[in-house]
Design a protein around this motif. Structure first.
Motif, PDB file in Angstrom:
ATOM      1  N   PRO A  88      12.112  -6.328   6.337  1.00  0.00           N
ATOM      2  CA  PRO A  88      12.858  -6.523   5.440  1.00  0.00           C
ATOM      3  C   PRO A  88      14.391  -7.156   6.112  1.00  0.00           C
ATOM      4  O   PRO A  88      14.650  -6.843   7.288  1.00  0.00           O
ATOM      5  CB  PRO A  88      13.342  -5.192   4.774  1.00  0.00           C
ATOM      6  N   TYR A  99      14.932   5.212   3.937  1.00  0.00           N
ATOM      7  CA  TYR A  99      14.048   3.973   4.300  1.00  0.00           C
ATOM      8  C   TYR A  99      13.031   3.736   3.495  1.00  0.00           C
ATOM      9  O   TYR A  99      12.074   3.187   3.870  1.00  0.00           O
ATOM     10  CB  TYR A  99      14.167   3.501   5.562  1.00  0.00           C
ATOM     11  N   GLN A 100      13.038   4.373   2.146  1.00  0.00           N
ATOM     12  CA  GLN A 100      11.541   4.292   1.506  1.00  0.00           C
ATOM     13  C   GLN A 100      11.233   2.915   1.108  1.00  0.00           C
ATOM     14  O   GLN A 100       9.984   2.612   0.985  1.00  0.00           O
ATOM     15  CB  GLN A 100      11.936   5.258   0.256  1.00  0.00           C
ATOM     16  N   ASP A 101      12.242   1.947   1.090  1.00  0.00           N
ATOM     17  CA  ASP A 101      11.908   0.574   0.589  1.00  0.00           C
ATOM     18  C   ASP A 101      11.016  -0.016   1.591  1.00  0.00           C
ATOM     19  O   ASP A 101       9.896  -0.534   1.440  1.00  0.00           O
ATOM     20  CB  ASP A 101      13.184  -0.101   0.125  1.00  0.00           C
ATOM     21  N   TRP A 102      11.397   0.180   3.093  1.00  0.00           N
ATOM     22  CA  TRP A 102      10.494  -0.282   4.207  1.00  0.00           C
ATOM     23  C   TRP A 102       9.293   0.325   4.056  1.00  0.00           C
ATOM     24  O   TRP A 102       8.444  -0.104   4.355  1.00  0.00           O
ATOM     25  CB  TRP A 102      11.498  -0.447   5.298  1.00  0.00           C
ATOM     26  N   SER A 103       9.226   1.559   4.003  1.00  0.00           N
ATOM     27  CA  SER A 103       8.127   2.476   4.044  1.00  0.00           C
ATOM     28  C   SER A 103       7.024   1.989   2.984  1.00  0.00           C
ATOM     29  O   SER A 103       6.143   1.725   3.152  1.00  0.00           O
ATOM     30  CB  SER A 103       8.471   3.944   3.690  1.00  0.00           C
ATOM     31  N   HIS A 104       7.682   1.583   1.690  1.00  0.00           N
ATOM     32  CA  HIS A 104       6.588   1.129   0.615  1.00  0.00           C
ATOM     33  C   HIS A 104       6.290  -0.095   0.957  1.00  0.00           C
ATOM     34  O   HIS A 104       4.870  -0.621   0.775  1.00  0.00           O
ATOM     35  CB  HIS A 104       7.296   1.173  -0.715  1.00  0.00           C
ATOM     36  N   GLN A 105       6.902  -0.934   1.590  1.00  0.00           N
ATOM     37  CA  GLN A 105       6.633  -2.493   1.916  1.00  0.00           C
ATOM     38  C   GLN A 105       5.510  -2.253   2.889  1.00  0.00           C
ATOM     39  O   GLN A 105       4.520  -3.186   2.941  1.00  0.00           O
ATOM     40  CB  GLN A 105       7.837  -3.200   2.576  1.00  0.00           C
ATOM     41  N   ASP A 119      10.829   7.583   5.359  1.00  0.00           N
ATOM     42  CA  ASP A 119      11.080   8.315   3.659  1.00  0.00           C
ATOM     43  C   ASP A 119      11.985   9.147   4.153  1.00  0.00           C
ATOM     44  O   ASP A 119      13.052   9.611   3.186  1.00  0.00           O
ATOM     45  CB  ASP A 119       9.884   8.887   2.909  1.00  0.00           C
ATOM     46  N   THR A 167       2.012  -1.589   1.753  1.00  0.00           N
ATOM     47  CA  THR A 167       1.433  -2.859   0.939  1.00  0.00           C
ATOM     48  C   THR A 167       0.999  -3.747   2.438  1.00  0.00           C
ATOM     49  O   THR A 167      -0.082  -4.433   2.196  1.00  0.00           O
ATOM     50  CB  THR A 167       2.396  -3.441   0.367  1.00  0.00           C
TER      51      THR A 167
END
Length: 330
Positions: A191, A22-28, A18, A31
Motif C-alpha cells: 500500500p 494495519y487491518q487494511d494492509w492485512s486484508h490486502q 491487525d 487477497t
C-alpha cells in the motif's frame, strides 16, 4: 501431494498487523496470498514443498543470528539418517544465492557472500534494537536474520521469488515463533504511504526499476517520520547528472535500467524528499564475493565479465561497483 498451507505461515504476521491498526494492509495481503497460492500457483511449488517437508524435525533447535554465518544448532548431534535427510532436502531447494547458512553442521556456501555486504553496511546503521524493519528484495532472507540478530523487534522481508520463500521457511521452521517474516510480493504490491517502518532496506533493487525515482518515493512511503533508508545499488563513476543506461544487458542481466553516479544518486534522494543523504561505502564487486559454488552451480560473476579485461562486463561496460547510501525521512 500436500497443499502449501500459507495461512499457517502468515497468520502471525497478519494478526500482528491487525493488532497495531494495519487491518487494511492485512486484508490486502490475504487477497494477494490467495492469488499467489490458490488462484495462480507456481508450477514448482509441489517440488519445493516436498523438499521443505522432507527436512527432519529437530527438537530444541536454536539459531545464531549475530554472526557472519546464520547458523542453526541442535542440543545433540544429528544422526546419520537426519544429516542425509537434511542435505537432501536443502539440495532440493537449490540454487542458494544469498547467505551463508549452516544447518546443524551442513554448511551452505551460497553464491553471494552476503555477510560481506552486511559488514560494509552495519557500522553505519542506526541502532536496530527494538526497530521495525522492512527489507525490500530480501532474497532468501539472510539479511532479515542478521537484522533480527542485531536486535530488531520485527522484520518483514518482501521478495516475489517463491524459491526464496521456501529457503527462508527452511530456516524459520527450526526457530519457532520469531518475529521475522518473508512475504512473496513486490514493492509495488505494498500500500502507498504505509508509514510503518523505522528502517527500510533496499539493497540490490534500484537498478532493476525502470523508474528509480518512483522506487525512492515508494521506499519513503514505507517509513515513519524520522525513519532511516538504507539504499545499496550499482553505480558508475561520473559527475552529478550522469547515469549509465545499458543498451540491452548489463553483466548478462536484461533488467538493468539505470546505474547512476554517486552525486546523481544523492540528487535523486534530495529531489524525492529525503534529508541528510550520504554515501557510506563504495566497493567493487569481486569474484570472491559472488561466485559459483556447489550450492549454486549456474553461471556467476566470472562468466559475466570480459575475459580479457575483468574490470569490464562482457558487454564492455564498467564492472560492477556498489554504493551504500543512508538517508532519513523528514
Amino acid at each position: 501431494m500436500s497443499v502449501f498451507d500459507w495461512h499457517r505461515h502468515f497468520s502471525p504476521l497478519l494478526q500482528h498487523l491487525d493488532s497495531i491498526g494495519y487491518q487494511d494492509w492485512s486484508h490486502q495481503l490475504v487477497t494477494q496470498l490467495e492469488h499467489k497460492f490458490e488462484d495462480n500457483p507456481h508450477g514448482d511449488i509441489p517440488r519445493w514443498l516436498t523438499a521443505y517437508q522432507s527436512l527432519p524435525d529437530i527438537a530444541g533447535a536454536t539459531g545464531r543470528l549475530d554472526q557472519p554465518t546464520v547458523a542453526l544448532e541442535s542440543p545433540s548431534p544429528l544422526t546419520a539418517e537426519q544429516q542425509a535427510q537434511l542435505e537432501q532436502g536443502l539440495r532440493g531447494l537449490m540454487p542458494w544465492r544469498k547467505g551463508p547458512f549452516e544447518f546443524f553442521g551442513t554448511h551452505i556456501d551460497t553464491e553471494w557472500r552476503s555477510d560481506w555486504k552486511w559488514d560494509r553496511v552495519a557500522p553505519h546503521l542506526a541502532d536496530l534494537q527494538g526497530r521495525t524493519i522492512l527489507d525490500v528484495g530480501c532474497g532468501s532472507g539472510y539479511h532479515c536474520w542478521r537484522m533480527a540478530g542485531a536486535g530488531a523487534q520485527r522484520v518483514v522481508g518482501i521478495d516475489p521469488g517463491l524459491l526464496f520463500l521456501f529457503q527462508f521457511l527452511s530456516v524459520k521452521r527450526y526457530l519457532g515463533d520469531v518475529p521475522v517474516d518473508l512475504v512473496p510480493i513486490r514493492m509495488e504490491d505494498l500500500p502507498g504511504k504505509l508509514e510503518l517502518f523505522d528502517t527500510t532496506f533496499s539493497m540490490g533493487v534500484l537498478y532493476h526499476r525502470r523508474s528509480p525515482l518512483d522506487h525512492l518515493l515508494e521506499l519513503k512511503g514505507t517509513l515513519r517520520r524520522g525513519g532511516e533508508l538504507v539504499l545499496e545499488t550499482l553505480v558508475v563513476d561520473g559527475p552529478e547528472g550522469y547515469s549509465l543506461m545499458p543498451e540491452d544487458r548489463y553483466g548478462q542481466m536484461r533488467n538493468v535500467w539505470f546505474l547512476p553516479s554517486c552525486p546523481t544518486l544523492l540528487r535523486w534522494l534530495d529531489r524525492t524528499g529525503f534529508r541528510n543523504a550520504r554515501v557510506v561505502d563504495v566497493s567493487e564487486t569481486t569474484t570472491e564475493e559472488q561466485r559459483r559454488t556447489d550450492w549454486m552451480r549456474f553461471n556467476s560473476l566470472a562468466d559475466f565479465l570480459d575475459p580479457d579485461d575483468p574490470g569490464k562486463t562482457i558487454e564492455g561496460y564498467p564492472g560492477p561497483k556498489r554504493a551504500t547510501l543512508i538517508a532519513e525521512k523528514p
